[in-house]
Design a protein around this motif. Structure first.
Motif: not given
Ligand code: LLP
Length: 425
Positions: A118-135
């Motif tokens: 339940g971390l408050g925030q994740i900072n994505a550092e690439s498009a690939a990481e956005v995909d991964t977090v959303l998935r």
């Protein structure tokens, strides 16, 4: 008086003699002043209080559990860059909501663990990481705030190995790529749009690089908001520096005034991730002289602390003040001598193994103690057991009492991590 101050020719920490601490706990040894850590945290927090600011200590600077516990009690959040640091922050009692997960290469396992915690925030550092977090958020049904770490393409004017804000570094997402990616986050039901993050580098001594980065960031905020997207927060990173020659920090009052001027009236929650500012000056590395020697063109003071205990001098050409713990007024002795400056070197078998070069110190004899100053950040966390040297232990002074807060590993423990295959037995 808090922190490290001389009294009657003796270097003290919060009222205790560093010589007594070394005698009790051995050397090489990191010693931290709890009072100095608390004072620096409070100074930072107050400086940025002209906006809706939240301070997340960057664990990478010093992740000792006792130090984290102290900061947690003061209300600090955490900036983490690995599953390991997440475990430390949580175990120290920092609320998951106050933890920001930064870093350029988070694994699926680490992201899942962050969602589960339940971390408050994740900072994505690439498009690939956005995909991964959303998935992973969709798969698990667990949400978080997802922010984009922007690379604002500014020069932090710091050592090349710790500058992160130029477009040719591995960090962050280019300004041009952010709107489309932020749209993906905004459109997703799996996460909340968490705003933008920036960290342009470490050991920054002037305001200009911060201001340049924040101007770019605010332009991007306007663009995203004009497109109807919600940008609730900005994570402004760490980087406020310390002058290692004097022990003075960068001007935190001026930094705070800039924060108020640029963000005071905006509807933005701000996060800060200071590391060095909080702990650098609050720590020393204590080391004992093993021997002195003279070479044709130089003198050497050989000490029991080495590059495996404090790698900053050789890795970044970093200057750390080195002071005798007991101030002797003795004349330079016959070996170390001639008034020539001396290199303070460790026992590791590398020419790069030094804690300081060309230092003017009083005559040293074996057993004398030296304090390597400004060692509370990026000191113990970067130690290793190179040359099978059990790295320095750590002591934290709280209310006039010295506590061992990480013990020295034994050689047996180091060896026990290795496994000899049966075929070689
Ligand atoms: N936030 C992020 C995303 C970072 O990468 C860093 C530091 C910080 C915050 C904290 O920065 P600080 O306030 O401490 O400057 N080992 C080097 C420093 C590396 C800094 C890496 N990132 C040294 O010993 O100087």
């Amino acid at each position: 008086m808090t922190g490290f101050t001389p009294a009657n020719g003796r270097l003290m920490v919060d009222g205790l003699g560093l010589d007594d601490i070394a005698a009790e706990f051995g050397t090489p040894l990191y010693v931290y002043s709890g009072a100095a850590i608390a004072a620096a945290f409070t100074r930072f927090q107050q400086a940025v209080s002209g906006a809706d600011s939240h301070v997340h200590f960057a664990l990478k600077a010093n992740s000792n559990m006792a130090v984290l516990r102290l900061l947690a009690r003061l209300g600090a959040g955490a900036d983490i860059v690995s599953g390991g640091e997440m475990a430390r922050a949580l175990a120290a009692g920092i609320a998951p909501e106050k933890i920001i997960f930064s870093g350029v290469g988070k694994t699926d396992g680490e992201i899942t663990a962050a969602l589960e915690a339940g971390l408050g925030q994740i900072n994505a550092e690439s498009a690939a990481e956005v995909d991964t977090v959303l998935r992973l958020a969709e798969q698990t049904g667990l949400s978080t705030r997802l922010a984009l770490r922007v690379n604002p393409d500014v020069d932090a004017k710091t050592h090349a190995k710790i500058a992160t804000g130029k477009s040719d570094t591995k960090f962050g997402i280019s300004m041009e790529d952010c709107p489309a990616l932020y749209r993906r986050i905004s459109d997703s039901d799996a996460v909340e749009a968490g705003g933008l993050a920036v960290h342009i580098g470490s050991q920054i001594m002037t305001l200009e690089p911060f201001e340049n980065a924040w101007v770019n960031l605010l332009e991007l905020v306007e663009t995203l908001r004009d497109d109807g997207m919600n940008v609730p927060a900005l994570d402004l990173g760490g980087g406020v520096g310390v002058d290692y020659a004097t022990g003075e920090t960068a001007d935190i009052t001026a930094f705070g005034a800039l924060v108020t001027r640029m963000f005071g009236n905006r509807k933005l929650r701000l996060g800060f991730e200071p590391g060095r500012f909080i702990t650098a000056e609050a720590g020393v590395l204590l080391t004992r002289v093993i021997a002195t020697k003279t070479a044709p063109s130089k003198d050497f003071i050989v000490v029991d602390g080495a590059m495996n205990d404090l790698i900053r001098p050789t890795l970044y050409e970093a200057y750390h003040r080195i002071e005798p713990v007991i101030d002797s007024t003795a004349e330079p002795a016959a070996t170390q001598h001639s008034g020539r400056p001396a290199d303070v070197v460790g026992p590791v078998c590398e020419t790069g193994d030094y804690l300081g070069l060309d230092r003017h110190l009083p005559a040293m004899t074996p057993g004398d103690l030296l304090a390597v100053r400004s060692a509370g950040a990026y000191g113990a966390v970067m130690r290793s057991s190179y040359n099978t040297r059990p790295p320095a232990a750590e002591v934290l002074v709280l209310d006039g009492k010295a506590h061992l807060v990480s013990r020295r590993q034994t050689v047996e423990e180091l060896i026990a991590l290795d496994v000899i295959p049966d075929d070689l037995k």
